[in-house]
Design an enzyme around this catalytic site. Sequence first.
Site, PDB file in Angstrom:
ATOM      1  N   LYS A  99      53.129   6.395  19.889  1.00  0.00           N
ATOM      2  CA  LYS A  99      53.822   6.139  21.160  1.00  0.00           C
ATOM      3  C   LYS A  99      54.997   5.203  20.889  1.00  0.00           C
ATOM      4  O   LYS A  99      54.850   4.234  20.110  1.00  0.00           O
ATOM      5  CB  LYS A  99      52.841   5.528  22.171  1.00  0.00           C
ATOM      6  CG  LYS A  99      53.397   5.394  23.587  1.00  0.00           C
ATOM      7  CD  LYS A  99      52.331   4.882  24.559  1.00  0.00           C
ATOM      8  CE  LYS A  99      52.831   4.765  25.986  1.00  0.00           C
ATOM      9  NZ  LYS A  99      51.790   4.287  26.925  1.00  0.00           N
ATOM     10  N   SER A 174      51.173   7.122  31.074  1.00  0.00           N
ATOM     11  CA  SER A 174      52.489   7.053  30.479  1.00  0.00           C
ATOM     12  C   SER A 174      52.559   7.594  29.047  1.00  0.00           C
ATOM     13  O   SER A 174      53.658   7.851  28.556  1.00  0.00           O
ATOM     14  CB  SER A 174      52.971   5.597  30.464  1.00  0.00           C
ATOM     15  OG  SER A 174      52.141   4.792  29.669  1.00  0.00           O
ATOM     16  N   SER A 198      46.786   5.091  31.048  1.00  0.00           N
ATOM     17  CA  SER A 198      47.852   5.814  30.350  1.00  0.00           C
ATOM     18  C   SER A 198      47.447   6.565  29.092  1.00  0.00           C
ATOM     19  O   SER A 198      48.272   7.290  28.531  1.00  0.00           O
ATOM     20  CB  SER A 198      48.983   4.860  29.992  1.00  0.00           C
ATOM     21  OG  SER A 198      49.813   4.695  31.108  1.00  0.00           O
TER      22      SER A 198
HETATM   23  N1  GLN Z   1      50.106   4.676  35.659  1.00  0.00           N
HETATM   24  C1  GLN Z   1      49.777   3.275  35.646  1.00  0.00           C
HETATM   25  C2  GLN Z   1      51.021   2.480  35.892  1.00  0.00           C
HETATM   26  O1  GLN Z   1      52.009   3.069  36.147  1.00  0.00           O
HETATM   27  C3  GLN Z   1      49.143   2.926  34.329  1.00  0.00           C
HETATM   28  C4  GLN Z   1      50.119   2.824  33.232  1.00  0.00           C
HETATM   29  C5  GLN Z   1      49.514   2.473  31.915  1.00  0.00           C
HETATM   30  O2  GLN Z   1      48.306   2.549  31.714  1.00  0.00           O
HETATM   31  N2  GLN Z   1      50.353   2.036  31.009  1.00  0.00           N
HETATM   32  O3  GLN Z   1      51.037   1.289  35.839  1.00  0.00           O
END
Ligand code: GLN
Length: 510
Positions: A99, A174, A198
């Site tokens: 990532k 994400s 995410s």
């Molecule tokens: N979708 C969640 C957010 O937007 C979690 C994101 C994540 O786990 N990095 O904060």
Amino acid sequence: MSSPAGASPTGQGPVPAASLSGSCAMSASDIAAGVRSGELSALGVLEEHLSQVERWEPEVHAFNLVTADAARARAREVDAMVAKGKDPGPLAGVPVALKDLLCTRGVPTTCSSRILAGWRPPYDATVVKKVAEAGAVAVGKANMDEFAMGSSTEHSATGPTRNPHDLKRVPGGSSGGSAAAVAAGFSALALGSDTGGSIRQPAALCGVVGVKPTYGLVSRYGLVAFASSLDQIGPFGRSVADAALALDVISGHDELDSTSLPGDPPRAASRLGRGVEGLRVGVIAELAGAEGISPDVAAALDGAAQSLAASGAKVEEISVPSVRFGLSAYYMIAPAEASSNLARYDGVRYGFRSPGQDITEMYMATRSVGFGAEVKRRIMLGTYALSAGYYDAYYGKAQKVRTLIIRDFDSAYSSFDVLLAPTSPTVAFELGAKTADPLAMYLSDVCTIPSNLAGHPAMSVPFGKGECGLPIGVQVLAPALGEPVMFQVAEALEAAAPLGTGDPHGEEAK
Ligand code: GLN
């Protein structure tokens, strides 16, 4: 953006099962075994993966950067070790996607943000070092929502990643690039980060396995911070055993991360192959019945619970009442921490700068142009939640909710070994479907956030297909350091999954 939302760049269909051939269809453990024994060459394995990338990456856009030359050099080193009779390690020759918020020495690390354009970290993240030392070959930096804020990988300065199962749909987020890379056969494994879901949510949407480990099990050194008390790095794989293999490589104490747990880490793979006879499994009532859970996802969760019961586990419904407040608490705590963590991007220390008449103007111009809309929304939310006069009412209250969630989980785990819940409320949605409605996007994580707030491990395992033949993931949650039993149950679900969903490209869909 490479093309308008909804249309695939060349109008093609999903990445077909038939294109996953040779080593691109192999498990990480089989690749490593083949390379270690000399039956496979790491370079040959890599070339097959790079051909798959060349063929499908223009459609999928899983990567911000493919590091083909460095990967070839690394694969040759691995092969040279084998030729000299040395063991390259448990991930020998395994292609891995990273990532793009994991620091890679000398290699651009952008967090899919304009504000980090041109920045090359001077060091490797601990996990990057660990997978390299285990013999893995990094193929590139995977696309993501900017600074990991999002659930669809549409909030990326480099354009969205597309779901390999349906190019008109999102891969989740994400860590959408990491999940898509594994599902499309670009890499056998990937690393992502999970602050509120995410890793697990994109794993569910892309039909692969994704794991958020216990907080502190995997070093965060070299992970660009979003919300430090919630962030954890974890693996993606096409099977439970591969995810366990990868987690066992990256876990362990690291003195460079002050929140790293001391002592020997539990081995994720230690209870694989034991079955689930006698294990106590609780289905979380508040998440199974949460608003917005679609009927196909609810049916998959039921099927998963029944399959565990049929294998000898004791399955019951359990109430964990305060998880209902998880989402609200998370959207105070995570933005609060983010507003502080992202203060460092000022046009002086990293990458991008937009000029101004004086330093204040320069700061403002840099941050206005450098950050995308969602990141700015989070910074404003967090700054507000922390402001004098509102601190107790918002941030303070959210921290109390967090304590209640931990207590409720502790009480549930006094009667159950693991808990079960949906991962994502729905299958993959269409590109553009939620970008205009931040709250709708936030609701994607209603079932994954509670484990982050508690610091507990949780993972998503593919379990059947839903609407339009798209993959569904079921979530297994465990108490802190309960990874071995969590993987044990996940393995049983993988074996019982309808329609052979261990293969993310199963032709048997529907
Ligand atoms: N979708 C969640 C957010 O937007 C979690 C994101 C994540 O786990 N990095 O904060």
